[in-house]
Design a protein around this motif. Structure first.
Motif, PDB file in Angstrom:
ATOM      1  N   VAL A  20     -52.988 -29.892  64.748  1.00  0.00           N
ATOM      2  CA  VAL A  20     -54.081 -30.703  64.198  1.00  0.00           C
ATOM      3  C   VAL A  20     -55.323 -29.836  63.995  1.00  0.00           C
ATOM      4  O   VAL A  20     -56.034 -29.989  63.002  1.00  0.00           O
ATOM      5  N   GLY A  21     -55.559 -28.914  64.911  1.00  0.00           N
ATOM      6  CA  GLY A  21     -56.699 -28.008  64.764  1.00  0.00           C
ATOM      7  C   GLY A  21     -56.591 -27.162  63.507  1.00  0.00           C
ATOM      8  O   GLY A  21     -57.570 -26.994  62.779  1.00  0.00           O
ATOM      9  N   TRP A  22     -55.399 -26.631  63.248  1.00  0.00           N
ATOM     10  CA  TRP A  22     -55.199 -25.853  62.018  1.00  0.00           C
ATOM     11  C   TRP A  22     -55.397 -26.727  60.790  1.00  0.00           C
ATOM     12  O   TRP A  22     -55.983 -26.294  59.791  1.00  0.00           O
ATOM     13  N   LEU A  23     -54.893 -27.959  60.843  1.00  0.00           N
ATOM     14  CA  LEU A  23     -55.049 -28.880  59.717  1.00  0.00           C
ATOM     15  C   LEU A  23     -56.527 -29.130  59.427  1.00  0.00           C
ATOM     16  O   LEU A  23     -56.971 -29.075  58.275  1.00  0.00           O
ATOM     17  N   VAL A  24     -57.301 -29.392  60.473  1.00  0.00           N
ATOM     18  CA  VAL A  24     -58.738 -29.646  60.314  1.00  0.00           C
ATOM     19  C   VAL A  24     -59.446 -28.395  59.798  1.00  0.00           C
ATOM     20  O   VAL A  24     -60.320 -28.481  58.922  1.00  0.00           O
ATOM     21  N   LEU A  25     -59.071 -27.228  60.307  1.00  0.00           N
ATOM     22  CA  LEU A  25     -59.676 -25.976  59.859  1.00  0.00           C
ATOM     23  C   LEU A  25     -59.401 -25.715  58.380  1.00  0.00           C
ATOM     24  O   LEU A  25     -60.317 -25.370  57.621  1.00  0.00           O
ATOM     25  N   TRP A  27     -58.604 -27.973  56.111  1.00  0.00           N
ATOM     26  CA  TRP A  27     -59.298 -29.001  55.338  1.00  0.00           C
ATOM     27  C   TRP A  27     -60.785 -28.655  55.191  1.00  0.00           C
ATOM     28  O   TRP A  27     -61.343 -28.753  54.093  1.00  0.00           O
ATOM     29  N   ALA A  28     -61.415 -28.254  56.279  1.00  0.00           N
ATOM     30  CA  ALA A  28     -62.840 -27.912  56.233  1.00  0.00           C
ATOM     31  C   ALA A  28     -63.087 -26.707  55.328  1.00  0.00           C
ATOM     32  O   ALA A  28     -64.066 -26.673  54.571  1.00  0.00           O
TER      33      ALA A  28
END
Length: 52
Positions: A20-25, A27-28
């Protein structure tokens, strides 16, 4: 006594948080890149005399 393969691997929760952290990174980063491109387009359009 031999260790099971599960005990040496990261926990399921830690793996989930990492994904999830990679996904958020990602996306940002894509939102930031889009903002930079939009700002460049706006700058070039104002140089060409196309203002709102």
């Amino acid at each position: 006594m031999p260790q099971s393969p599960r005990s040496s691997s990261p926990t399921a929760r830690g793996l989930w948080l990492r994904r999830v952290g990679w996904l958020v990174l990602i996306w940002a980063a894509s939102v930031a890149a889009l903002a930079v491109v939009a700002g460049l387009f706006r700058m070039f359009m104002s140089f060409a005399g196309l203002t709102v």
